[in-house]
Enzyme design. Sequence first.
Site, short mmCIF file in Angstrom:
data_model
loop_
_atom_site.label_atom_id
_atom_site.label_comp_id
_atom_site.label_asym_id
_atom_site.label_seq_id
_atom_site.Cartn_x
_atom_site.Cartn_y
_atom_site.Cartn_z
N ASN A 87 -19.43 2.86 9.92
CA ASN A 87 -18.98 1.47 9.86
C ASN A 87 -18.77 0.86 11.24
O ASN A 87 -18.77 -0.37 11.38
CB ASN A 87 -17.69 1.37 9.05
CG ASN A 87 -17.90 1.60 7.57
OD1 ASN A 87 -19.02 1.49 7.06
ND2 ASN A 87 -16.83 1.90 6.85
N ARG A 125 -18.39 8.06 7.25
CA ARG A 125 -18.52 6.67 6.91
C ARG A 125 -17.69 5.79 7.85
O ARG A 125 -18.11 4.69 8.21
CB ARG A 125 -18.08 6.44 5.46
CG ARG A 125 -18.27 5.02 4.95
CD ARG A 125 -19.72 4.58 4.95
NE ARG A 125 -20.57 5.47 4.18
CZ ARG A 125 -20.69 5.47 2.86
NH1 ARG A 125 -20.00 4.60 2.14
NH2 ARG A 125 -21.51 6.30 2.26
N LYS A 148 -12.48 0.04 4.66
CA LYS A 148 -11.70 1.25 4.41
C LYS A 148 -12.64 2.37 3.99
O LYS A 148 -13.62 2.14 3.28
CB LYS A 148 -10.66 0.97 3.34
CG LYS A 148 -10.05 2.20 2.69
CD LYS A 148 -10.67 2.49 1.33
CE LYS A 148 -10.12 3.77 0.72
NZ LYS A 148 -10.79 4.09 -0.58
N SER A 149 -12.36 3.59 4.43
CA SER A 149 -13.08 4.75 3.94
C SER A 149 -12.22 5.99 4.13
O SER A 149 -11.45 6.08 5.09
CB SER A 149 -14.41 4.92 4.68
OG SER A 149 -15.08 6.09 4.21
N TYR A 207 0.81 -1.21 0.00
CA TYR A 207 0.00 0.00 0.00
C TYR A 207 0.85 1.28 0.00
O TYR A 207 0.35 2.35 -0.34
CB TYR A 207 -0.94 0.04 1.21
CG TYR A 207 -1.87 -1.14 1.34
CD1 TYR A 207 -2.10 -2.03 0.28
CD2 TYR A 207 -2.53 -1.38 2.54
CE1 TYR A 207 -2.94 -3.11 0.42
CE2 TYR A 207 -3.38 -2.47 2.68
CZ TYR A 207 -3.58 -3.33 1.63
OH TYR A 207 -4.40 -4.41 1.77
#
Length: 274
Positions: free
Chosen positions: A241, A237, A231-232, A50
């Site tokens: 979540n 959000r 993931k956000s 990543y």
Amino acid sequence: MSFPTIKLNDGREIPQLGFGVFQIEPGDTAEKVKAALDLGYRHIDTAQMYGNEEGVGKAIADSGIPRDELWITTKLNNDGHGRDTAVSRLDESLTKLGLDHVDLYLIHWPQPKQDRYVETWQGFEDAHTAGKARSIGVSNFQADHLDRLAKETSTVPVINQIEFHPHLVQRELREYLQQHDIALEAWSPIGQGKGLLDAPELEEIAERVGKSAAQVVLRWHIQLGNIVFPKSNNPERIKENSEIFDFALTEDDLAAVEKLHTGKRIGPDPDDFG
């Protein structure tokens, strides 16, 4: 806020809900991880691939949260296979994260055509013995890959992190993992916004329970016993979540979600990739 935990086969407990940083820009990672930590997340999932481990490390350092309250996962990049390389790459990750150990180190992809995942796993065992990785596991492994590890090495992975969502309910692999006491960690748990959340079945359940379709799917994972780390980039959000522990799905709801299975993958086939 505290989240439930899953006990792994090595006796350690991992928070069942985490925060993933896949596709978060390196320059934005510290801010997004900080937002998650401020909301009560204590499980962060990153990877060498990543390119944002430094941002995770900065957020950890700035948070002031005691290290033993955090669960940090990273994954070996695909060009790092090999017994010694697996350890040296972890050393690089630890430097970027500013840590002396990770809680979980995963082989990101088995790359079976290269036929090196067994020797790589031996490097993971070395890292575990040295205390650099408190728990070790795999990602995207099929049952035959896991069978080979069992025959040729002495450590059972604590986790297999796989693509798993209502459009890809890997029933046989899920049953295999349950039989061998390997926890299932689901990546892309809500389908990466590729139409899953528009399913009328999800909208009906969401309206009835007063939640969003994404929350319904995440709750489905939780009740299956999966570990998830959505993931956000959106703070609202990220908060939404985490709000999945104040309601429950019925058995009929669980069955309705599972019937959305199409068998279509978002990511590559692990037998062919690499």
